[in-house]
Design a protein around this motif. Structure first.
Motif, mmCIF file in Angstrom:
data_model
loop_
_atom_site.group_PDB
_atom_site.id
_atom_site.type_symbol
_atom_site.label_atom_id
_atom_site.label_comp_id
_atom_site.label_asym_id
_atom_site.label_seq_id
_atom_site.Cartn_x
_atom_site.Cartn_y
_atom_site.Cartn_z
ATOM 1 N N ASP A 263 1.862 -2.133 31.368
ATOM 2 C CA ASP A 263 3.272 -1.752 31.473
ATOM 3 C C ASP A 263 3.556 -0.524 30.609
ATOM 4 O O ASP A 263 4.315 0.370 31.017
ATOM 5 C CB ASP A 263 4.170 -2.912 31.029
ATOM 6 N N ARG A 264 2.948 -0.469 29.437
ATOM 7 C CA ARG A 264 3.162 0.675 28.552
ATOM 8 C C ARG A 264 2.507 1.934 29.119
ATOM 9 O O ARG A 264 2.981 3.046 28.896
ATOM 10 C CB ARG A 264 2.604 0.392 27.167
ATOM 11 N N ALA A 265 1.406 1.747 29.867
ATOM 12 C CA ALA A 265 0.701 2.900 30.430
ATOM 13 C C ALA A 265 1.327 3.382 31.726
ATOM 14 O O ALA A 265 0.975 4.453 32.218
ATOM 15 C CB ALA A 265 -0.767 2.551 30.672
ATOM 16 N N ALA A 266 2.248 2.586 32.278
ATOM 17 C CA ALA A 266 2.835 2.927 33.574
ATOM 18 C C ALA A 266 3.535 4.281 33.545
ATOM 19 O O ALA A 266 3.606 4.989 34.552
ATOM 20 C CB ALA A 266 3.805 1.841 34.017
ATOM 21 N N GLU B 123 -4.084 4.197 33.438
ATOM 22 C CA GLU B 123 -4.209 2.761 33.184
ATOM 23 C C GLU B 123 -5.568 2.379 32.596
ATOM 24 O O GLU B 123 -5.651 1.524 31.716
ATOM 25 C CB GLU B 123 -3.976 1.978 34.483
ATOM 26 N N ARG B 124 -6.626 2.998 33.082
ATOM 27 C CA ARG B 124 -7.958 2.583 32.599
ATOM 28 C C ARG B 124 -8.221 3.059 31.170
ATOM 29 O O ARG B 124 -9.202 2.655 30.559
ATOM 30 C CB ARG B 124 -9.054 3.084 33.536
ATOM 31 N N PHE B 125 -7.360 3.916 30.646
ATOM 32 C CA PHE B 125 -7.492 4.361 29.259
ATOM 33 C C PHE B 125 -6.542 3.606 28.334
ATOM 34 O O PHE B 125 -6.502 3.867 27.135
ATOM 35 C CB PHE B 125 -7.215 5.856 29.159
ATOM 36 N N ALA B 126 -5.753 2.692 28.898
ATOM 37 C CA ALA B 126 -4.788 1.943 28.099
ATOM 38 C C ALA B 126 -5.511 0.973 27.163
ATOM 39 O O ALA B 126 -6.719 0.741 27.285
ATOM 40 C CB ALA B 126 -3.828 1.183 29.005
ATOM 41 N N PHE B 127 -4.767 0.399 26.261
ATOM 42 C CA PHE B 127 -5.315 -0.551 25.290
ATOM 43 C C PHE B 127 -6.010 -1.698 26.002
ATOM 44 O O PHE B 127 -5.450 -2.340 26.897
ATOM 45 C CB PHE B 127 -4.189 -1.086 24.406
ATOM 46 N N ASN B 128 -7.257 -1.955 25.629
ATOM 47 C CA ASN B 128 -8.022 -3.073 26.164
ATOM 48 C C ASN B 128 -7.976 -4.196 25.131
ATOM 49 O O ASN B 128 -8.504 -4.041 24.022
ATOM 50 C CB ASN B 128 -9.468 -2.649 26.418
ATOM 51 N N PRO B 129 -7.356 -5.342 25.447
ATOM 52 C CA PRO B 129 -7.239 -6.416 24.460
ATOM 53 C C PRO B 129 -8.581 -6.872 23.894
ATOM 54 O O PRO B 129 -8.639 -7.391 22.773
ATOM 55 C CB PRO B 129 -6.556 -7.548 25.244
ATOM 56 N N LEU B 130 -9.676 -6.661 24.641
ATOM 57 C CA LEU B 130 -10.988 -7.065 24.135
ATOM 58 C C LEU B 130 -11.421 -6.254 22.921
ATOM 59 O O LEU B 130 -12.277 -6.692 22.157
ATOM 60 C CB LEU B 130 -12.046 -6.929 25.240
ATOM 61 N N THR B 131 -10.846 -5.072 22.717
ATOM 62 C CA THR B 131 -11.203 -4.288 21.534
ATOM 63 C C THR B 131 -10.616 -4.888 20.264
ATOM 64 O O THR B 131 -11.113 -4.625 19.166
ATOM 65 C CB THR B 131 -10.719 -2.832 21.673
ATOM 66 N N ARG C 221 -6.217 10.213 25.017
ATOM 67 C CA ARG C 221 -7.376 9.471 25.501
ATOM 68 C C ARG C 221 -7.558 9.644 26.999
ATOM 69 O O ARG C 221 -8.682 9.712 27.498
ATOM 70 C CB ARG C 221 -7.230 7.978 25.173
ATOM 71 N N ALA C 222 -6.463 9.698 27.735
ATOM 72 C CA ALA C 222 -6.528 9.787 29.191
ATOM 73 C C ALA C 222 -6.550 11.223 29.683
ATOM 74 O O ALA C 222 -6.793 11.465 30.870
ATOM 75 C CB ALA C 222 -5.338 9.054 29.810
ATOM 76 N N ALA C 223 -6.270 12.187 28.815
ATOM 77 C CA ALA C 223 -6.206 13.598 29.195
ATOM 78 C C ALA C 223 -5.228 13.818 30.341
ATOM 79 O O ALA C 223 -5.495 14.586 31.262
ATOM 80 C CB ALA C 223 -7.594 14.131 29.566
ATOM 81 N N VAL C 224 -4.074 13.139 30.285
ATOM 82 C CA VAL C 224 -3.052 13.343 31.302
ATOM 83 C C VAL C 224 -2.375 14.684 31.047
ATOM 84 O O VAL C 224 -2.438 15.224 29.939
ATOM 85 C CB VAL C 224 -2.010 12.200 31.282
ATOM 86 N N PRO C 225 -1.737 15.261 32.077
ATOM 87 C CA PRO C 225 -1.112 16.574 31.899
ATOM 88 C C PRO C 225 -0.197 16.614 30.675
ATOM 89 O O PRO C 225 0.626 15.728 30.467
ATOM 90 C CB PRO C 225 -0.316 16.748 33.199
ATOM 91 N N GLY C 226 -0.403 17.636 29.875
ATOM 92 C CA GLY C 226 0.376 17.786 28.654
ATOM 93 C C GLY C 226 -0.350 17.331 27.407
ATOM 94 O O GLY C 226 0.118 17.581 26.298
ATOM 95 N N PHE C 227 -1.521 16.663 27.574
ATOM 96 C CA PHE C 227 -2.230 16.165 26.394
ATOM 97 C C PHE C 227 -2.661 17.308 25.483
ATOM 98 O O PHE C 227 -2.692 17.183 24.260
ATOM 99 C CB PHE C 227 -3.466 15.360 26.815
ATOM 100 N N GLU C 228 -2.982 18.450 26.107
ATOM 101 C CA GLU C 228 -3.491 19.573 25.317
ATOM 102 C C GLU C 228 -2.442 20.106 24.347
ATOM 103 O O GLU C 228 -2.777 20.633 23.284
ATOM 104 C CB GLU C 228 -3.982 20.694 26.232
#
Length: 358
Positions: free
Chosen positions: A88-91, A97-105, A210-217
Motif C-alpha cells: 500500500d505504501r509503494a502504490a 512494488e518489488r522494491f518495497a519493504f520485504n517483511p522477511l528482512t 531503491r526502485a530507481a523510479v522517475p525522479g530518484f536521481e
C-alpha cells in the motif's frame, strides 16, 4: 569514544535496542542462520534442549538465542498484513512494488502451528544484524537521535579505515575554522604526493532510490550536492591559506572522495554528475565496501590508483571497486587478494565457540 553521541554512548544502548549486548545478539543471529541453513530453512526451538548445544551456551547464552529467535519470527497472518501494508505504501510509486519493504528482512522466520520456525530465505537471517537493518530498528526505538549517532559513528569508522592504511599516510580530522566556526570535510588523507579530501554521507536509500523510479536521481543528487559544497568550501579555504589548515600540505595535488553508506552505482557517471555542481577538484564517490577494499591494498598502490583513476575520463565514471586495476588486488607474495586488516582483526576478536573435537 566518539564525541557528540546522543543515545549510543550510554552503556545500555545496545541492550535497549536489541534486548542484549550487540556481541551476544550478533552471535545468536549467526547461530540461527547456520542452524536454518543446515536444515533446509527450519529451526526448532526444542533443539536447544539437546546436550550437544551446551558448549554453545557458554559463549551465547540460551536465553539470548531464544530471545533472538522470537524477535526474528512472525506468524503467517502477521506476515501477510505487513506485506500488504508495504504494498500500500509503494502504490504511490507505480512499478516499485518489488522494491518495497520485504517483511522477511525484519522477521525472516515464519512460526508454524507446531512451534517450529521456517525461514523461506535463510540469507535474510544474518542481514538483520547489519547496519542497514539496525538503522531502521534503532530509528523506531530512539528516533532521529539514533540516525544522527549512526552518522557520527560512520564518520569515525571511515577515519579508522583511513588510518589503518599505513603510518606513512597521515589522516587528519575535520577542521573548525573562521569566526563563524565553519566545518571542513570530515577527513584529510595525506599521501607523499597526493592529498585526498574525504566527506562521509551515511544516509540510507528510500523506496524511490531503491526502485530507481522517475525522479530518484534528483534526491540522490541533492544528497551528493551537500557533499560537493563541503568539498568546494574546504578547497577554497586551502587555496586562501586559512591558518587553521596549516597542517594540510599545499605542495601536492588534491582530489576528493565522497564515502556513502550504501553504494550509489551511477554516482560517478556523467549522467548523474550533470545534475549537481562540479567541485573544483577531481571527485569520486565510493561506498563503505569500496573503501574497505581500497585500504586493504598497499599504500603506494592506493596512492597510484587514486591518482590514475581521478585523471581518467573513463575510469573516473565507474564505481571505485571496478575502476581499480585487476592485478593490483592480488598480493604477489601469497597470490591471494589483499585483505582488510581491520575486518580481519574484528573477526578474530569475536568469541567464537571452540571446536572441542579438535
Amino acid at each position: 569514544t566518539v564525541p557528540g553521541l546522543q543515545v549510543m554512548a550510554k552503556p545500555d544502548s545496545w541492550s535497549r535496542l536489541l534486548g542484549a549486548p550487540l556481541g551476544q545478539m550478533g552471535g545468536a543471529t549467526f547461530f540461527l542462520q547456520v542452524a536454518a541453513m543446515k536444515h533446509g530453512g527450519w529451526f526448532d526451538p526444542k533443539w536447544l534442549d539437546e546436550e550437544q548445544f551446551e558448549p554453545v551456551f557458554e559463549t551465547w547464552p540460551r536465553h539470548v538465542i531464544e530471545m533472538r529467535a522470537e524477535q526474528l519470527s512472525t506468524t503467517v497472518p502477521e506476515f501477510k498484513a505487513s506485506y500488504q501494508h508495504a504494498l500500500d505504501r509503494a502504490a504511490a510509486s507505480e512499478g516499485a512494488e518489488r522494491f518495497a519493504f520485504n517483511p522477511l528482512t525484519a522477521t525472516p522466520f515464519l512460526e508454524m502451528p507446531d512451534g517450529r520456525l521456517l525461514a523461506p530465505q535463510t540469507r535474510f537471517i544474518l542481514s538483520t544484524i547489519s547496519p542497514g537493518a539496525l538503522y531502521y530498528r534503532g530509528l523506531g526505538i530512539f528516533g532521529k537521535s539514533y540516525s544522527d549517532d549512526l552518522g557520527r559513528l560512520t564518520e569515525a569508522y571511515v577515519g579508522r579505515q583511513l588510518r589503518s592504511l599505513s603510518k606513512e599516510v597521515l589522516t587528519h580530522p575535520e577542521v573548525v575554522y573562521g569566526t563563524v566556526h565553519r566545518r571542513s570535510i570530515d577527513w584529510f588523507w595525506v599521501f607523499p604526493s597526493l592529498v585526498v579530501l574525504v566527506e562521509v554521507k551515511a544516509a540510507r536509500f528510500a523506496l524511490r532510490e531503491r526502485a530507481a523510479v522517475p525522479g530518484f536521481e534528483n534526491s540522490v543528487a541533492k544528497r551528493l550536492e551537500l557533499a560537493c559544497d563541503q568539498i568546494a568550501t574546504t578547497e577554497e579555504a586551502l587555496k586562501n591559506g586559512v591558518p587553521e589548515f596549516g597542517h594540510v600540505p599545499k605542495d601536492r595535488p588534491r582530489i576528493a572522495i565522497i564515502v556513502t553508506g550504501e553504494p550509489h552505482y551511477l554516482a560517478n557517471s556523467p549522467w548523474m554528475r550533470d545534475l549537481f555542481s562540479h567541485p573544483p577538484v577531481p571527485m569520486l564517490t565510493a561506498s563503505l565496501s569500496d573503501l574497505e577494499q581500497l585500504v586493504g591494498l598497499p599504500s603506494e598502490v592506493v596512492e597510484q590508483q587514486l591518482a590514475a583513476i581521478s585523471r581518467s575520463p573513463e575510469r573516473s565514471s565507474w564505481s571505485l571497486a571496478n575502476a581499480l586495476e585487476k592485478d593490483v588486488r592480488i598480493d604477489p607474495a601469497t597470490k591471494k587478494p589483499y585483505r582488510n586488516r581491520l575486518l580481519d582483526e574484528a573477526w578474530r576478536s569475536y568469541p567464537w565457540p571452540e571446536n572441542r573435537a579438535s
